[in-house]
Design a protein around this motif. Structure first.
Motif, PDB file in Angstrom:
ATOM      1  N   TYR B  16       0.806  -1.218   0.000  1.00  0.00           N
ATOM      2  CA  TYR B  16       0.000   0.000   0.000  1.00  0.00           C
ATOM      3  C   TYR B  16       0.846   1.278   0.000  1.00  0.00           C
ATOM      4  O   TYR B  16       0.477   2.247  -0.678  1.00  0.00           O
ATOM      5  CB  TYR B  16      -0.970   0.018   1.189  1.00  0.00           C
ATOM      6  N   PRO B  17       1.966   1.325   0.738  1.00  0.00           N
ATOM      7  CA  PRO B  17       2.763   2.555   0.671  1.00  0.00           C
ATOM      8  C   PRO B  17       3.176   2.911  -0.766  1.00  0.00           C
ATOM      9  O   PRO B  17       3.088   4.070  -1.178  1.00  0.00           O
ATOM     10  CB  PRO B  17       3.981   2.240   1.551  1.00  0.00           C
ATOM     11  N   ALA B  18       3.575   1.910  -1.542  1.00  0.00           N
ATOM     12  CA  ALA B  18       3.979   2.160  -2.930  1.00  0.00           C
ATOM     13  C   ALA B  18       2.786   2.639  -3.755  1.00  0.00           C
ATOM     14  O   ALA B  18       2.903   3.565  -4.573  1.00  0.00           O
ATOM     15  CB  ALA B  18       4.569   0.887  -3.539  1.00  0.00           C
ATOM     16  N   LEU B  19       1.633   2.043  -3.501  1.00  0.00           N
ATOM     17  CA  LEU B  19       0.423   2.416  -4.229  1.00  0.00           C
ATOM     18  C   LEU B  19       0.041   3.872  -3.942  1.00  0.00           C
ATOM     19  O   LEU B  19      -0.250   4.663  -4.856  1.00  0.00           O
ATOM     20  CB  LEU B  19      -0.721   1.476  -3.813  1.00  0.00           C
ATOM     21  N   ILE B  20       0.061   4.253  -2.668  1.00  0.00           N
ATOM     22  CA  ILE B  20      -0.289   5.625  -2.275  1.00  0.00           C
ATOM     23  C   ILE B  20       0.758   6.606  -2.819  1.00  0.00           C
ATOM     24  O   ILE B  20       0.425   7.683  -3.308  1.00  0.00           O
ATOM     25  CB  ILE B  20      -0.420   5.738  -0.743  1.00  0.00           C
ATOM     26  N   ALA B  21       2.021   6.190  -2.756  1.00  0.00           N
ATOM     27  CA  ALA B  21       3.096   7.037  -3.294  1.00  0.00           C
ATOM     28  C   ALA B  21       2.864   7.302  -4.774  1.00  0.00           C
ATOM     29  O   ALA B  21       3.018   8.442  -5.248  1.00  0.00           O
ATOM     30  CB  ALA B  21       4.455   6.373  -3.061  1.00  0.00           C
ATOM     31  N   ALA B  22       2.466   6.279  -5.508  1.00  0.00           N
ATOM     32  CA  ALA B  22       2.192   6.447  -6.943  1.00  0.00           C
ATOM     33  C   ALA B  22       1.049   7.440  -7.151  1.00  0.00           C
ATOM     34  O   ALA B  22       1.086   8.275  -8.051  1.00  0.00           O
ATOM     35  CB  ALA B  22       1.856   5.101  -7.575  1.00  0.00           C
ATOM     36  N   SER B  80      12.053  10.515   6.485  1.00  0.00           N
ATOM     37  CA  SER B  80      11.000   9.495   6.494  1.00  0.00           C
ATOM     38  C   SER B  80      11.534   8.077   6.603  1.00  0.00           C
ATOM     39  O   SER B  80      10.788   7.161   6.955  1.00  0.00           O
ATOM     40  CB  SER B  80      10.150   9.603   5.219  1.00  0.00           C
ATOM     41  N   LYS B  81      12.810   7.905   6.293  1.00  0.00           N
ATOM     42  CA  LYS B  81      13.378   6.548   6.234  1.00  0.00           C
ATOM     43  C   LYS B  81      13.072   5.724   7.479  1.00  0.00           C
ATOM     44  O   LYS B  81      12.674   4.565   7.398  1.00  0.00           O
ATOM     45  CB  LYS B  81      14.890   6.616   6.033  1.00  0.00           C
ATOM     46  N   GLN B  82      13.260   6.347   8.638  1.00  0.00           N
ATOM     47  CA  GLN B  82      13.016   5.596   9.869  1.00  0.00           C
ATOM     48  C   GLN B  82      11.538   5.209  10.008  1.00  0.00           C
ATOM     49  O   GLN B  82      11.211   4.196  10.612  1.00  0.00           O
ATOM     50  CB  GLN B  82      13.470   6.392  11.095  1.00  0.00           C
ATOM     51  N   ALA B 124       6.712   9.793   5.238  1.00  0.00           N
ATOM     52  CA  ALA B 124       6.547   9.122   6.536  1.00  0.00           C
ATOM     53  C   ALA B 124       5.082   8.763   6.782  1.00  0.00           C
ATOM     54  O   ALA B 124       4.768   7.644   7.219  1.00  0.00           O
ATOM     55  CB  ALA B 124       7.071  10.017   7.659  1.00  0.00           C
ATOM     56  N   ASP B 125       4.172   9.705   6.494  1.00  0.00           N
ATOM     57  CA  ASP B 125       2.743   9.428   6.654  1.00  0.00           C
ATOM     58  C   ASP B 125       2.300   8.335   5.687  1.00  0.00           C
ATOM     59  O   ASP B 125       1.547   7.435   6.051  1.00  0.00           O
ATOM     60  CB  ASP B 125       1.906  10.693   6.366  1.00  0.00           C
ATOM     61  N   ILE B 126       2.767   8.447   4.447  1.00  0.00           N
ATOM     62  CA  ILE B 126       2.383   7.483   3.417  1.00  0.00           C
ATOM     63  C   ILE B 126       2.809   6.075   3.833  1.00  0.00           C
ATOM     64  O   ILE B 126       2.025   5.123   3.749  1.00  0.00           O
ATOM     65  CB  ILE B 126       3.017   7.883   2.055  1.00  0.00           C
ATOM     66  N   ALA B 127       4.047   5.960   4.314  1.00  0.00           N
ATOM     67  CA  ALA B 127       4.581   4.647   4.688  1.00  0.00           C
ATOM     68  C   ALA B 127       3.849   4.064   5.907  1.00  0.00           C
ATOM     69  O   ALA B 127       3.423   2.909   5.900  1.00  0.00           O
ATOM     70  CB  ALA B 127       6.079   4.754   4.972  1.00  0.00           C
ATOM     71  N   ALA B 128       3.689   4.889   6.941  1.00  0.00           N
ATOM     72  CA  ALA B 128       3.053   4.388   8.161  1.00  0.00           C
ATOM     73  C   ALA B 128       1.573   4.089   7.925  1.00  0.00           C
ATOM     74  O   ALA B 128       1.060   3.054   8.360  1.00  0.00           O
ATOM     75  CB  ALA B 128       3.220   5.411   9.291  1.00  0.00           C
ATOM     76  N   TRP B 129       0.906   4.973   7.211  1.00  0.00           N
ATOM     77  CA  TRP B 129      -0.527   4.775   6.934  1.00  0.00           C
ATOM     78  C   TRP B 129      -0.742   3.513   6.101  1.00  0.00           C
ATOM     79  O   TRP B 129      -1.616   2.697   6.407  1.00  0.00           O
ATOM     80  CB  TRP B 129      -1.100   5.992   6.195  1.00  0.00           C
TER      81      TRP B 129
END
Lengths: 130, 197
Positions: B16-22, B80-82, B124-129
């Motif tokens: 999902y993080p990759a999808l939201i990032a796209a 955001s890496k962490q 960071a939000d994208i990854a955690a969400w």
């Protein structure tokens, strides 16, 4: 919507009472009721300040997930109070602090000397839903 | 340069993080990432695969590549890496005892913050969400407001079309793929029957 905040020009603190409501997303009737409730309650601050914190628990902005003109007015009435708070107030006012800090960094241009400084290192106990 | 992102819909941890990032790249840059939903457990051995011309990127490299190519859309990559790491290793776990410690950390971080970093959506939000959204254990945790700050932050971002909206598109697209597969199966079954008769 989260992306809304980036679309606004920051308003000067002195202009917020006359903010143009049409620049914001149209309110539902429930939100309109909430708006008039907060416009009234905020004129009597610091009474009802706990209720403001409670109301912001599950909302990023005063009326929900998008900013509104009410945010700006209530912001201008809350900020002077918040400037007097100490870290002892952080636990009971945490949601207000978050909301004020978001607004002063996105929607409202606050003069440097009246800006609120949040100490992010202050630890407060986790809230449990009653 | 065109980009294609393939997402494995049956992956143990859907990307999902990759999808939201796209979705962020598509709404905030001139580039366009076309998205393929694959109804499999993996695409070429990974939960997601990004293709840019001749180059391909998989797993963690997908988010990194998108962040490197679109720093204006996917902000604060370094900071955001962490959180990307936190999402993958801590927010994706199903063991509630372990998960609850991580959730306490995130909830405490969101005490005076509307976003994880600064005052806007970052990677960071994208990854955690995305990690929370992909963790089935989290659905009731969010709904029950066990962690008040997390629930507020999660629901807030969900109203953004690139979070909640893209997830709805994903669900619809996969339902369509499955319906189509079923129809194809039925059609080929019918054919066999006709053949038999």
């Amino acid at each position: 919507m989260a992306d809304l905040t980036t679309k606004f020009q920051k308003l000067a603190l002195s202009e917020v009472e006359s903010a143009d409501a049409s620049k914001f997303v149209e309110l539902t009737s429930e939100q309109k009721a909430l708006e008039s409730q907060w416009l009234t309650l905020s004129s009597r601050f610091p009474d009802s300040i706990e209720e403001l914190n409670e109301s912001l628990k599950n909302k990023t902005y005063l009326l929900g997930n998008a900013p509104s003109a009410a945010d700006l007015v209530v912001f201008s009435r809350t900020l002077p109070l918040a400037l007097k708070w100490t870290t002892a107030d952080y636990a009971s006012k945490r949601h207000i602090l978050r909301w004020l800090d978001l607004l002063q960094n996105t929607l409202v241009e606050v003069p440097q000397d009246s800006k609120l400084t949040i100490d992010f290192s202050v630890e407060v106990p986790r809230e449990i839903k009653e | 340069m065109s980009y294609t992102l393939a997402i494995a819909a049956k992956a143990p941890v859907v990307a999902y993080p990759a999808l939201i990032a796209a979705a962020f790249v598509n709404t905030t840059s001139d580039a366009s990432v076309s998205i393929d939903f694959i109804d499999e457990k993996e695409v070429d051995g990974s939960a997601s695969k990004l293709t840019k011309g001749e180059e391909t990127f998989k797993g963690d490299a997908v988010l990194e590549k998108l962040a490197a190519d679109f720093p204006e859309s996917l902000k604060e990559f370094t900071e955001s890496k962490q959180w990307i790491e936190f999402g993958q290793s801590e927010l994706s776990v199903k063991d509630f005892k372990k998960l609850s410690l991580s959730l306490e950390k995130l909830d405490a971080h969101l005490n005076y913050r509307a976003f994880i970093l600064g005052y806007q959506v970052t990677l960071a939000d994208i990854a955690a969400w995305g990690s929370i959204r992909g963790n089935a254990v989290m659905t009731s945790v969010i709904r029950n407001q066990t962690y008040i700050n997390i629930s507020r932050w999660f629901s807030f971002l969900e109203t953004d079309k690139r979070f909640g909206g893209v997830l709805s598109l994903f669900t619809e697209a996969i339902a369509e793929v499955r319906k189509q597969a079923k129809a194809n199966q039925a059609a080929s079954g019918k054919k066999k029957e006709t053949h038999k008769a």
